[in-house]
Design an enzyme around this catalytic site. Structure first.
Site, PDB file in Angstrom:
ATOM      1  CB  SER A   5      -0.922   0.011   1.224  1.00  0.00           C
ATOM      2  OG  SER A   5      -0.166  -0.041   2.421  1.00  0.00           O
ATOM      3  CD  GLU A  30      -2.366  -3.097  -1.185  1.00  0.00           C
ATOM      4  OE1 GLU A  30      -3.018  -2.807  -0.161  1.00  0.00           O
ATOM      5  OE2 GLU A  30      -1.486  -3.966  -1.193  1.00  0.00           O
ATOM      6  CB  CYS A  87     -10.156   2.281  13.822  1.00  0.00           C
ATOM      7  SG  CYS A  87     -10.051   3.248  15.335  1.00  0.00           S
ATOM      8  CG  ASP A 138       0.174  -8.771   2.254  1.00  0.00           C
ATOM      9  OD1 ASP A 138       1.327  -9.012   1.898  1.00  0.00           O
ATOM     10  OD2 ASP A 138      -0.399  -7.698   2.040  1.00  0.00           O
ATOM     11  CD  GLU A 191       9.138  -5.748  13.335  1.00  0.00           C
ATOM     12  OE1 GLU A 191       9.816  -4.854  13.839  1.00  0.00           O
ATOM     13  OE2 GLU A 191       9.173  -6.926  13.733  1.00  0.00           O
ATOM     14  CG  HIS A 208       3.541   0.662  12.426  1.00  0.00           C
ATOM     15  ND1 HIS A 208       4.282  -0.370  11.883  1.00  0.00           N
ATOM     16  CD2 HIS A 208       2.238   0.324  12.233  1.00  0.00           C
ATOM     17  CE1 HIS A 208       3.464  -1.282  11.393  1.00  0.00           C
ATOM     18  NE2 HIS A 208       2.228  -0.888  11.594  1.00  0.00           N
ATOM     19  CB  CYS A 215       4.238  -2.875   7.537  1.00  0.00           C
ATOM     20  SG  CYS A 215       2.796  -3.946   7.573  1.00  0.00           S
TER      21      CYS A 215
END
EC number: 2.1.1.14
Length: 784
Positions: A452, A503, A535, A618, A692, A722, A754
């Site tokens: 993504s 994506e 979320c 994935d 990761e 992240h 990621c």
């Protein structure tokens, strides 16, 4: 008969906390604005439970990130790199630990999406966050006497890791006396504020514990006993059965007034309770599922509760949830997309509160107190209301069992036929890699991303308007094509070797596929917190799963037509779809996995026919489904690995010459403890894995240092996505060199940890630029 809730979702029914957090992080709102949203959410949750009749209402289950990080703040266990100099820990330090900042990286986040404490023998613990006491007082001021909840001291140490540079022989449990000193201060403050109950969450008790850890439980609570004098103490366990040894240790604690057990996933614990329960103690019976969204079978739960009442007594039995409701969606009332039949089968957090109280009232023989009129008519009405609730529940249970929407005989037969077979590709991985390299002609240390790219405000608006019918399908397709073109051109400018389409058509890596598969239902506001402000809206798998038509072929083919470089087809694996959905509970999870695997297999083969030469499947959530008890893990890994192999067994192999290697199967895994499952990963027989690595302090490399041989390609992540922090070229190069110290250069890939969906282009562009630059530096060094 009393009722209790272990914990409650904190994001809000419409993700109010998410938007407040992100506004604060972006500098668009103040700390006071964020605190106001948080206090309003807490007040509404406490009122909701009070109105429903819950007796034991939790406080301190709210968090701005996660409860483990809250405990780290409470203990003042801040790593030195964050520059905290003492005093009450504020947002700056708290969020730097969670997300990193411009100067230093974040702390590690583990698979359960909590920030891992970093501890060492020289850590000075100090009472640095009064959140637990403040929230108790906040509720009390609203007229609600709550049960303050703390992460238990032994569980906290079990979730911690030795800080970087600390000797490997260091055991975090040696710090127990130090942290107990802070716990005593917290308890003292709670007593002074008027608390009569306190809840310690000790889920470590459901693990296979050795005598040393069991002794730590006994030692910890014996040490806390004097501080807890005068308080009722609930020790809560959840997520699985407790062992006989743990049960004996737990129920022998003098300090405990009550014990909470998960009786949904811990059904064997019932036998332990029936074999003996300490006289005079409370049993908090977790009979309402806190980890799934199916309506409780009230008749079955009532039977369980009746059997427990005979053991512990009516006055000592408390009806509870199996664990915190944090893992469920918030309120079914907000759902307009679900049809009435499926809706009748479900219960979100708000409905589970009602279920808990209804069971408590039914067990006590009391009428429903949601009507407060004393007239004779109203008494009859109340009794009828309670009976109607149970009757409606029974009808919904029967409806779900008999509904033709649930069962597809053809799908069940196809999945059942898989059980006796071993699905593997025809040739070994080294042979496949040689052929693939001849076709793709990739450089040493090929670069790629995980899939993504950033989901901009404009992009989300396009998808939203298309779903609302405000733009035509042609307009939508053209907009998505343009977004793909931008992503492809950016990757070519960055000189990335194997591309992705970004994506842009996908709202979520699981929901996107679920929307195109049969047997899935979807919500409008069924959001569940993943971590921080992130979320997800898990699909609901209510029936047998199949694939009516191709799901990704058009977009992957479109992207491939825009470049001569290899373009990955992007799929989510069957186990990740399973583990990141609300899964039907009327058949084994393995059967549902096999059904999903067959659907993904069809998609893999269609991508191959369309000329896609690289396919990434994935399996980010493979380890998240791993049972907590070791005795159950082998069975899970067996069917989970088998499910993955089913998806790609049909691609052409070496006997079909060049086309045999048109397929380069990748698998991706995020935030997993790689060492625990390395042999299962090898058994998945993928050509390349990406995983990761950066945020876990490169722990996965240790498995190779210890002698595990891995012959397939591997791409350990070189930077943490992240965090908004942009890693410098030198840092990434250093990370690649560490990989080369334990991995062969011809199997090593370079990629982020990621997907980049949650980042901004202002962060992504320089980070990927540095990643490619670092790779070229290392390539030049290797060439010399």
């Amino acid at each position: 008969m009393a009722s209790h809730i272990v914990g409650y979702p904190r994001m809000g029914p419409k993700r109010e906390l998410k938007f407040a957090l992100e506004s604060f992080w972006d500098g668009k709102s103040s700390a006071e604005d964020l605190q106001k949203v948080a206090s309003d959410l807490r007040a509404s949750i406490w009122k909701q439970m009070t109105d429903a009749g819950i007796k034991y209402i939790p406080s301190n289950t709210f968090s701005y990130y996660d409860q483990v990080l809250d405990t780290t703040a409470m203990l003042g266990a801040v790593p030195a790199r964050y520059g905290w100099t003492g005093g009450e820990i504020g947002f700056d330090t708290f969020f730097s630990m969670a997300r990193g900042n411009a100067s230093v990286p974040a702390m590690e986040m583990t698979k359960c999406h909590f920030i891992v404490p970093e501890l060492g023998p020289d850590m000075n613990f100090t009472y640095a966050s009064h959140k637990a006491v403040n929230e108790y007082k906040e509720a009390k001021a609203l007229g609600v006497d709550t049960v303050p909840v703390l992460v238990g001291p032994v569980t906290y140490l079990a979730l911690s890791k030795p800080a970087k540079g600390v000797d490997k022989s260091f055991c975090t449990f040696s710090l127990l006396p130090k942290i107990l000193a802070v716990y005593k201060e917290v308890v003292s403050d709670l007593k002074a504020a008027g608390a009569s109950w306190i809840q310690f969450d000790e889920p470590i008790l459901v693990l296979d514990l050795d005598s040393r850890k069991l002794q730590a439980i006994s030692t910890a609570y014996a040490e806390l006993e004097s501080a807890l004098s005068g308080l009722n103490v609930l020790i809560e366990t959840y997520f699985a059965d407790v062992t006989a040894e743990a049960y004996q240790t737990l129920t022998s604690l003098n300090v405990a007034t009550a014990f909470g057990f998960d009786l949904v996933r811990g059904t064997k614990t019932l036998d332990l309770i029936k074999g003996g329960f300490p006289s005079g103690k409370y049993l908090f019976a977790g009979v309402v599922d806190g980890r799934n969204i199916w309506a409780n079978n009230l008749a079955t739960s009532l039977d369980t509760l009746n059997s427990l009442e005979a053991i512990v007594g009516k006055d000592k039995l408390v009806v509870s949830t199996s664990c915190s409701l944090l893992h469920t969606a918030v309120d079914l009332v907000n759902e307009t997309k679900l049809d009435n039949e499926i809706k009748s089968w479900l219960a979100f957090a708000a409905q589970k509160i009602v279920e808990v109280n209804a069971l408590a009232k039914a067990l006590a023989g009391q009428k429903d107190e949601s009507h407060n009129n004393n007239s004779m008519y109203d008494e009859v009405s109340q009794i009828f209301c309670s009976q109607a609730f149970f009757s409606s529940n029974a009808s919904a249970q029967a409806s779900r069992k008999s509904s033709p929407r649930v069962t597809n005989e053809a799908v069940q037969k196809a999945a059942a036929a898989l059980k006796g077979s071993d699905h593997r590709r025809a040739t070994n991985v080294s042979t496949r890699l040689d052929a693939q390299q001849k076709k793709l002609n990739l450089p040493i240390l090929p670069t790629t991303t995980i899939g993504s790219f950033p989901q901009t405000v404009e992009l989300r608006k396009v998808r939203r308007e298309y779903k609302a019918g405000k733009i035509s399908e042609e307009e939508y397709v053209n907009a998505i094509k343009e977004e793909i073109r931008k992503v492809v051109e950016l990757q070519e400018q960055l000189d990335i070797d194997v591309l992705v389409h970004g994506e842009p058509e996908r709202n979520d890596m699981v929901e996107y596929f679920g929307e195109q598969l049969s047997g899935f239902a979807f919500t409008v506001n069924g959001w569940v917190q993943s971590y921080g402000s992130r979320c997800v809206k898990p699909p609901i798998i209510y029936g047998d799963v199949s694939r009516p038509k191709a799901m990704t072929v058009f977009w992957s083919s479109t992207a491939q037509s825009m470049t001569k470089r290899p373009m990955k087809g992007m799929l989510t694996g069957p186990v990740t779809i399973l583990n990141w959905s609300f899964v039907r509970n009327d058949q084994p999870r393995s059967e549902t996995t096999y059904q999903i695997a067959l659907a993904i297999k069809d998609e893999v083969e269609d991508l191959e026919k369309a000329g896609i030469t690289v396919i990434q499947i994935d399996e980010a959530a493979l380890r998240e489904g791993l049972p907590l008890r070791k005795s159950e893990q082998a069975n899970y890994l067996d069917w989970a690995v088998h499910g993955f192999r089913i998806t790609n067994v049909g691609v052409k192999d070496t006997t079909q010459v060049l086309l045999a290697y048109n397929q380069w199967i990748h698998t991706h895994m995020c935030y997993s403890n790689f060492n625990d499952i390395i042999h299962s990963i090898i058994d998945m027989d993928a050509d390349v894995i990406t995983i990761e690595n950066s945020r876990s302090d490169e722990k996965l490399l240790s498995v190779f240092r210890e002698g595990v041989k891995y012959g397939a390609g591997i791409g350990p992540g070189v930077y943490d996505i992240h965090s908004p922090r942009i890693p410098p070229t030198e840092e990434i190069a250093d990370r690649i060199n560490k990989m080369l110290a334990v991995l062969e250069r011809n199997i090593l890939w370079v990629n982020p940890d990621c997907g980049l969906k949650t980042r901004k282009y202002a962060e992504v562009n320089p980070a990927l630029t540095n990643m490619v630059a670092a790779t070229k530096v290392i390539r030049n060094q290797l060439a010399k």
